[in-house]
Design a protein around this motif. Structure first.
Motif, PDB file in Angstrom:
ATOM      1  N   SER A  91     112.594 -65.332  28.176  1.00  0.00           N
ATOM      2  CA  SER A  91     113.420 -64.085  27.744  1.00  0.00           C
ATOM      3  C   SER A  91     113.215 -62.962  28.787  1.00  0.00           C
ATOM      4  O   SER A  91     112.260 -62.873  29.544  1.00  0.00           O
ATOM      5  N   GLN A  95     113.590 -64.894  32.067  1.00  0.00           N
ATOM      6  CA  GLN A  95     114.653 -65.804  31.319  1.00  0.00           C
ATOM      7  C   GLN A  95     115.213 -66.378  32.751  1.00  0.00           C
ATOM      8  O   GLN A  95     115.281 -65.987  33.603  1.00  0.00           O
ATOM      9  N   LEU A 151     123.030 -63.823  24.671  1.00  0.00           N
ATOM     10  CA  LEU A 151     121.779 -63.508  25.239  1.00  0.00           C
ATOM     11  C   LEU A 151     121.872 -62.155  25.957  1.00  0.00           C
ATOM     12  O   LEU A 151     121.003 -61.815  26.619  1.00  0.00           O
TER      13      LEU A 151
END
Length: 182
Positions: A91, A95, A151
């Protein structure tokens, strides 16, 4: 995790080949990723994969099938590949986004495989692309574009807040940038 299809398959060293131009071939890659020869769809996936392995986009912006002895032009309506699968790991700045094309090529977004966004003329929406190899890109399918938006993070870059995604230690803002593939 995404895996590359076909052992031993893959692109040839077309960037190293400099054969003479032999004219244009009546072949095109439609915006939906289908390949056509003389107006007829090429149904054999193995044949499409073979052609894709010798595909190159030159600095002139045109697409060519290239062998050590000849180079022929073909038409591409949008991008030659479609990204049909995405896997996100980690993340934030750590990520990593891995993409698989409809022909089985797997790339990880980052410096070597940047994401870019273009305005779609018909809707005014953004079309995301990822660089696969050379100057060849894959357009993300609509469902992957939605997955990418899910995302999204807001990050301050160049003194402004921008919405985008991280991959491979790089932030990709959801806005068109004046970049070329040359």
């Amino acid at each position: 995790m995404l895996a590359r299809a076909g052992a031993g398959a893959g692109p040839r060293p077309v960037e190293a080949w400099n054969p003479p131009f032999c004219g244009d071939l009546d072949m095109r890659i439609a915006a939906d990723g289908r390949w056509f020869y003389q107006g007829t769809p090429i149904a054999r996936e193995a044949l499409v994969s073979l052609f894709a392995s010798i595909l190159r986009r030159d600095a002139d912006g045109r697409f060519y099938l290239v062998t050590p002895v000849e180079k022929v032009g073909i038409a591409v309506e949008d991008a030659p590949f479609l990204a049909v699968e995405m896997h996100a790991a980690g993340s934030g700045e750590t990520q990593s986004l891995t993409f698989r094309t409809h022909l089985g090529e797997v790339v990880v977004g980052g410096d070597a495989h940047p994401l870019r966004f273009e305005i779609e003329e018909a809707t005014g929406g953004l079309k995301p692309y990822i660089l696969v190899r050379g100057r060849l890109e894959a357009r993300l399918t609509r469902s992957l574009a939605f997955d990418l938006v899910a995302l999204a993070e807001e990050v301050e870059t160049d003194g402004r807040q921008r919405l985008g995604v991280w991959s491979g230690g790089r932030f990709f803002a959801f806005e068109p940038e004046p970049e070329t593939l040359a």
